[in-house]
Design a protein around this motif. Structure first.
Motif, PDB file in Angstrom:
ATOM      1  N   GLN A 197      -4.296  -5.911   3.599  1.00 36.71           N
ATOM      2  CA  GLN A 197      -5.657  -6.111   2.604  1.00 36.71           C
ATOM      3  C   GLN A 197      -5.247  -5.596   1.263  1.00 36.71           C
ATOM      4  O   GLN A 197      -5.080  -6.629   0.320  1.00 36.71           O
ATOM      5  CB  GLN A 197      -6.453  -6.963   3.098  1.00 36.71           C
ATOM      6  CG  GLN A 197      -6.852  -7.305   4.511  1.00 36.71           C
ATOM      7  CD  GLN A 197      -8.323  -7.636   5.106  1.00 36.71           C
ATOM      8  OE1 GLN A 197      -9.354  -7.138   4.674  1.00 36.71           O
ATOM      9  NE2 GLN A 197      -8.419  -8.253   6.088  1.00 36.71           N
ATOM     10  N   LYS A 198      -5.394  -4.605   1.547  1.00 36.05           N
ATOM     11  CA  LYS A 198      -5.877  -4.463  -0.065  1.00 36.05           C
ATOM     12  C   LYS A 198      -3.768  -3.819  -0.864  1.00 36.05           C
ATOM     13  O   LYS A 198      -4.032  -3.623  -1.889  1.00 36.05           O
ATOM     14  CB  LYS A 198      -5.853  -2.729  -0.098  1.00 36.05           C
ATOM     15  CG  LYS A 198      -7.411  -2.268   0.249  1.00 36.05           C
ATOM     16  CD  LYS A 198      -8.315  -3.347  -0.245  1.00 36.05           C
ATOM     17  CE  LYS A 198     -10.329  -3.384  -0.167  1.00 36.05           C
ATOM     18  NZ  LYS A 198     -10.882  -3.738  -1.597  1.00 36.05           N
ATOM     19  N   GLY A 199      -3.411  -3.921  -0.475  1.00 38.74           N
ATOM     20  CA  GLY A 199      -1.451  -4.729  -1.147  1.00 38.74           C
ATOM     21  C   GLY A 199      -0.841  -2.999  -0.674  1.00 38.74           C
ATOM     22  O   GLY A 199       0.449  -2.379  -1.778  1.00 38.74           O
ATOM     23  N   TYR A 200      -1.028  -1.927   0.434  1.00 39.15           N
ATOM     24  CA  TYR A 200      -0.846  -0.918   0.500  1.00 39.15           C
ATOM     25  C   TYR A 200       0.683  -1.268   1.330  1.00 39.15           C
ATOM     26  O   TYR A 200       0.695  -2.111   1.917  1.00 39.15           O
ATOM     27  CB  TYR A 200      -1.428   0.012   1.483  1.00 39.15           C
ATOM     28  CG  TYR A 200      -2.432   0.748   0.693  1.00 39.15           C
ATOM     29  CD1 TYR A 200      -2.379   1.749  -0.155  1.00 39.15           C
ATOM     30  CD2 TYR A 200      -4.125   0.532   0.828  1.00 39.15           C
ATOM     31  CE1 TYR A 200      -3.232   2.729  -0.894  1.00 39.15           C
ATOM     32  CE2 TYR A 200      -4.759   1.328   0.127  1.00 39.15           C
ATOM     33  CZ  TYR A 200      -4.222   2.252  -0.402  1.00 39.15           C
ATOM     34  OH  TYR A 200      -4.991   2.755  -1.327  1.00 39.15           O
ATOM     35  N   GLN A 201       1.659  -0.896   1.164  1.00 41.96           N
ATOM     36  CA  GLN A 201       3.265  -0.404   1.835  1.00 41.96           C
ATOM     37  C   GLN A 201       2.967   0.621   2.409  1.00 41.96           C
ATOM     38  O   GLN A 201       3.029   2.072   2.256  1.00 41.96           O
ATOM     39  CB  GLN A 201       4.266  -0.515   0.966  1.00 41.96           C
ATOM     40  CG  GLN A 201       4.137  -1.863  -0.094  1.00 41.96           C
ATOM     41  CD  GLN A 201       5.262  -1.487  -1.219  1.00 41.96           C
ATOM     42  OE1 GLN A 201       6.128  -1.292  -0.768  1.00 41.96           O
ATOM     43  NE2 GLN A 201       4.460  -1.984  -2.684  1.00 41.96           N
ATOM     44  N   PHE A 202       3.794   0.215   3.524  1.00 35.60           N
ATOM     45  CA  PHE A 202       3.812   1.103   5.234  1.00 35.60           C
ATOM     46  C   PHE A 202       5.457   1.877   5.142  1.00 35.60           C
ATOM     47  O   PHE A 202       6.471   1.220   4.849  1.00 35.60           O
ATOM     48  CB  PHE A 202       3.692   1.575   6.144  1.00 35.60           C
ATOM     49  CG  PHE A 202       2.686   0.175   5.940  1.00 35.60           C
ATOM     50  CD1 PHE A 202       0.819   1.519   6.236  1.00 35.60           C
ATOM     51  CD2 PHE A 202       2.053  -1.144   6.220  1.00 35.60           C
ATOM     52  CE1 PHE A 202      -0.407   0.417   5.753  1.00 35.60           C
ATOM     53  CE2 PHE A 202       0.668  -1.712   6.171  1.00 35.60           C
ATOM     54  CZ  PHE A 202      -0.494  -0.904   6.208  1.00 35.60           C
ATOM     55  N   GLU A 203       5.551   3.254   5.003  1.00 37.40           N
ATOM     56  CA  GLU A 203       7.442   3.663   4.804  1.00 37.40           C
ATOM     57  C   GLU A 203       7.151   4.898   5.673  1.00 37.40           C
ATOM     58  O   GLU A 203       6.460   5.930   5.962  1.00 37.40           O
ATOM     59  CB  GLU A 203       7.419   3.745   3.126  1.00 37.40           C
ATOM     60  CG  GLU A 203       8.089   3.029   2.873  1.00 37.40           C
ATOM     61  CD  GLU A 203       8.175   3.689   1.632  1.00 37.40           C
ATOM     62  OE1 GLU A 203       9.195   4.730   0.421  1.00 37.40           O
ATOM     63  OE2 GLU A 203       8.477   2.263   0.134  1.00 37.40           O
ATOM     64  N   LYS A 204       8.048   5.349   6.488  1.00 40.29           N
ATOM     65  CA  LYS A 204       8.609   6.195   6.969  1.00 40.29           C
ATOM     66  C   LYS A 204       8.391   7.686   5.927  1.00 40.29           C
ATOM     67  O   LYS A 204       8.984   7.239   4.824  1.00 40.29           O
ATOM     68  CB  LYS A 204       9.758   5.963   7.373  1.00 40.29           C
ATOM     69  CG  LYS A 204       9.864   5.139   9.387  1.00 40.29           C
ATOM     70  CD  LYS A 204      10.933   5.549   9.285  1.00 40.29           C
ATOM     71  CE  LYS A 204      11.905   4.733   8.529  1.00 40.29           C
ATOM     72  NZ  LYS A 204      13.120   4.523   9.641  1.00 40.29           N
ATOM     73  N   LEU A 205       8.596   8.811   6.032  1.00 40.48           N
ATOM     74  CA  LEU A 205       8.739  10.127   5.600  1.00 40.48           C
ATOM     75  C   LEU A 205      10.635  10.217   5.205  1.00 40.48           C
ATOM     76  O   LEU A 205      11.327   9.992   6.209  1.00 40.48           O
ATOM     77  CB  LEU A 205       7.867  11.073   5.685  1.00 40.48           C
ATOM     78  CG  LEU A 205       6.202  11.548   5.812  1.00 40.48           C
ATOM     79  CD1 LEU A 205       5.848  11.968   6.292  1.00 40.48           C
ATOM     80  CD2 LEU A 205       5.888  11.552   4.747  1.00 40.48           C
TER      81      LEU A 205
END
Length: 205
Positions: A197-205
């Motif tokens: 909801q806060k617009g964060y994106q998720f990525e692997k290291l």
């Protein structure tokens, strides 16, 4: 005693270790230690999938040996794997050569250039040995320690502390372990919902 947010002075003392990833986006990096474990790791995989959130799992070699089918689920879902030693050794009280051999034994299974020391405890001499053995090795610590392993911590407090500490570039560590399960089941889906909801994106290291 542990801190939720890694202090700046600690990052300065160990500048060769990765504590967070500076970037211009709202990307955060979710990581899990101590798996793979039946019930727990599959719950994490399922929850991450609901939010299209790739993550990095620092696996214990002996748990991979005991639960290869759970480990394969991580591979099949495209998550990144890191080395967490074969027997979850605490570096500060382990002979350097024993520590190195234990990491090498785990790496036969994970084949990764990512390593996280169990408990975050590693001697400078061990860092040197690992870097000599694996020149491209990235030793990954964390920016946020969720405390999900702390059985005296309520799930609600755990969630509140994690959300308050999260900033872009943060490396966040959870644990896919039985000890963490109660807090993990409460915190992970709610944190993922909030971050989305806060617009964060998720990525692997």
């Amino acid at each position: 005693m542990y801190l939720v947010k890694t202090p700046a002075w600690l990052r300065l003392i160990y500048p060769s270790l990765i504590w967070r990833k500076l970037n211009d986006s709202n990307t955060i990096y979710i990581t899990f230690d101590d798996g793979p474990i039946p019930i727990v790791t599959p719950f994490v995989i399922k929850t991450l999938k609901l939010y299209n959130a790739p993550a990095t799992f620092f696996c214990i070699g002996d748990n991979i040996r005991k639960h290869p089918e759970v480990f394969q689920q991580l591979i099949n879902q495209g998550h990144r794997i890191g080395n967490h030693t074969f027997n979850h050794l605490k570096g500060w009280i382990t002979d350097d050569e024993v520590y190195l051999q234990n990491v090498k034994k785990c790496n036969l299974l994970v084949k990764s250039n990512l390593f996280r020391p169990p408990y975050g405890k590693i001697k400078r001499s061990q860092i040197g040995l690992l870097k000599k053995e694996y020149p491209d090795l990235n030793i990954v610590m964390w920016d946020i320690l969720t405390g999900d392993f702390d059985q005296s911590l309520s799930p609600e407090t755990c969630l509140k502390r994690v959300l308050h500490a999260t900033k872009p570039g943060a490396i966040i560590v959870f644990h896919d372990s039985l000890k963490a399960l109660e807090r993990l089941q409460y915190v992970l889906p709610r944190a993922l919902e909030y971050w989305t909801q806060k617009g964060y994106q998720f990525e692997k290291l």
